[in-house]
Design a protein around this motif. Structure first.
Motif, PDB file in Angstrom:
ATOM      1  N   ASP A  87     -12.092 -47.272  -6.216  1.00  0.00           N
ATOM      2  CA  ASP A  87     -10.839 -47.290  -5.460  1.00  0.00           C
ATOM      3  C   ASP A  87     -10.246 -45.889  -5.348  1.00  0.00           C
ATOM      4  OD1 ASP A  87     -10.944 -50.056  -5.137  1.00  0.00           O
ATOM      5  OD2 ASP A  87      -9.749 -50.441  -6.940  1.00  0.00           O
ATOM      6  N   GLN A  88     -10.264 -45.142  -6.450  1.00  0.00           N
ATOM      7  CA  GLN A  88      -9.708 -43.792  -6.437  1.00  0.00           C
ATOM      8  C   GLN A  88     -10.529 -42.851  -5.570  1.00  0.00           C
ATOM      9  OE1 GLN A  88      -9.628 -43.473 -10.695  1.00  0.00           O
ATOM     10  NE2 GLN A  88      -7.387 -43.610 -10.755  1.00  0.00           N
ATOM     11  N   MET A  89     -11.833 -43.068  -5.502  1.00  0.00           N
ATOM     12  CA  MET A  89     -12.659 -42.240  -4.619  1.00  0.00           C
ATOM     13  C   MET A  89     -12.258 -42.470  -3.162  1.00  0.00           C
ATOM     14  SD  MET A  89     -16.413 -42.446  -6.422  1.00  0.00           S
ATOM     15  CE  MET A  89     -17.217 -41.425  -5.179  1.00  0.00           C
ATOM     16  N   PHE A  90     -12.050 -43.727  -2.786  1.00  0.00           N
ATOM     17  CA  PHE A  90     -11.608 -44.023  -1.427  1.00  0.00           C
ATOM     18  C   PHE A  90     -10.209 -43.466  -1.173  1.00  0.00           C
ATOM     19  CE2 PHE A  90     -15.117 -47.069  -1.303  1.00  0.00           C
ATOM     20  CZ  PHE A  90     -15.514 -46.964   0.027  1.00  0.00           C
ATOM     21  N   GLN A  91      -9.317 -43.597  -2.157  1.00  0.00           N
ATOM     22  CA  GLN A  91      -7.969 -43.045  -2.019  1.00  0.00           C
ATOM     23  C   GLN A  91      -8.011 -41.537  -1.827  1.00  0.00           C
ATOM     24  OE1 GLN A  91      -6.404 -44.559  -5.741  1.00  0.00           O
ATOM     25  NE2 GLN A  91      -5.013 -45.945  -4.654  1.00  0.00           N
ATOM     26  N   ALA A  92      -8.866 -40.866  -2.578  1.00  0.00           N
ATOM     27  CA  ALA A  92      -8.974 -39.406  -2.473  1.00  0.00           C
ATOM     28  C   ALA A  92      -9.493 -39.010  -1.097  1.00  0.00           C
ATOM     29  CB  ALA A  92      -9.888 -38.861  -3.569  1.00  0.00           C
ATOM     30  N   ALA A  93     -10.511 -39.701  -0.612  1.00  0.00           N
ATOM     31  CA  ALA A  93     -11.031 -39.405   0.724  1.00  0.00           C
ATOM     32  C   ALA A  93      -9.942 -39.592   1.769  1.00  0.00           C
ATOM     33  CB  ALA A  93     -12.238 -40.291   1.036  1.00  0.00           C
ATOM     34  N   ASN A  94      -9.209 -40.690   1.669  1.00  0.00           N
ATOM     35  CA  ASN A  94      -8.120 -40.940   2.617  1.00  0.00           C
ATOM     36  C   ASN A  94      -7.035 -39.878   2.507  1.00  0.00           C
ATOM     37  OD1 ASN A  94      -9.312 -43.261   3.679  1.00  0.00           O
ATOM     38  ND2 ASN A  94      -8.280 -44.614   2.234  1.00  0.00           N
ATOM     39  N   ALA A  95      -6.700 -39.497   1.288  1.00  0.00           N
ATOM     40  CA  ALA A  95      -5.652 -38.484   1.073  1.00  0.00           C
ATOM     41  C   ALA A  95      -6.032 -37.145   1.688  1.00  0.00           C
ATOM     42  CB  ALA A  95      -5.382 -38.321  -0.424  1.00  0.00           C
ATOM     43  N   LEU A  96      -7.329 -36.852   1.737  1.00  0.00           N
ATOM     44  CA  LEU A  96      -7.814 -35.588   2.301  1.00  0.00           C
ATOM     45  C   LEU A  96      -8.231 -35.736   3.765  1.00  0.00           C
ATOM     46  CD1 LEU A  96      -9.887 -34.408  -0.777  1.00  0.00           C
ATOM     47  CD2 LEU A  96      -7.745 -33.407   0.061  1.00  0.00           C
ATOM     48  N   ASP A  97      -8.094 -36.938   4.282  1.00  0.00           N
ATOM     49  CA  ASP A  97      -8.437 -37.232   5.672  1.00  0.00           C
ATOM     50  C   ASP A  97      -9.902 -36.911   5.976  1.00  0.00           C
ATOM     51  OD1 ASP A  97      -7.810 -38.322   8.144  1.00  0.00           O
ATOM     52  OD2 ASP A  97      -7.286 -36.371   9.014  1.00  0.00           O
ATOM     53  N   VAL A  98     -10.780 -37.286   5.017  1.00  0.00           N
ATOM     54  CA  VAL A  98     -12.221 -37.181   5.213  1.00  0.00           C
ATOM     55  C   VAL A  98     -12.801 -38.567   4.974  1.00  0.00           C
ATOM     56  CG1 VAL A  98     -12.365 -34.752   4.517  1.00  0.00           C
ATOM     57  CG2 VAL A  98     -12.745 -36.529   2.818  1.00  0.00           C
TER      58      VAL A  98
END
Length: 125
Positions: A54-65
């Motif tokens: 979940d945090q990996m997906f959140q991080a990707a979303n937070a960085l817009d990648v």
């Protein structure tokens, strides 16, 4: 460093740190985007805490990648480290049966700034 070790989470932390810094995003802002406290995010980025999916997906979303882009960067960095003799391992968690069988490797794992410097030096060769 031929016998060096690091964790998958520590490598992911460096990948995220590099992406975050390239986008001029501070740790506090990144933590807020992910719904975490700054200290919690800092522990993830430094490799002291393990990322959940979940945090990996959140991080990707937070960085817009895309998650795929993040995963590709992670895999590239892992392969680069392995090609340079660095073992990337999954540390044994203290609450598992394996923890009773294996010695603690925490002192042998590279994390945070040391890993970042290592990856930077490898990638700039």
């Amino acid at each position: 460093m031929q016998n060096g070790k690091t964790s998958y989470s520590a490598v992911l932390g460096v990948v995220l740190s590099n992406l975050r810094k390239s986008m001029s995003i501070e740790q506090g802002e990144m933590a807020e985007r992910m719904g975490l406290s700054q200290p919690s995010y800092s522990r993830l980025e430094s490799g002291k805490s393990a990322f959940s999916v979940d945090q990996m997906f959140q991080a990707a979303n937070a960085l817009d990648v895309s998650f795929e882009e993040l995963n590709t960067r992670l895999i590239q960095n892992i392969r680069q480290l392995q090609a340079n003799g660095i073992k990337v391992i999954q540390p044994v968690r203290g609450n598992t049966a394996k923890a009773q069988e294996q010695p603690n490797e925490v002192g042998q794992i590279l994390a945070g700034a040391a890993l970042g410097a290592l990856i930077f030096s490898i990638l700039t060769k």
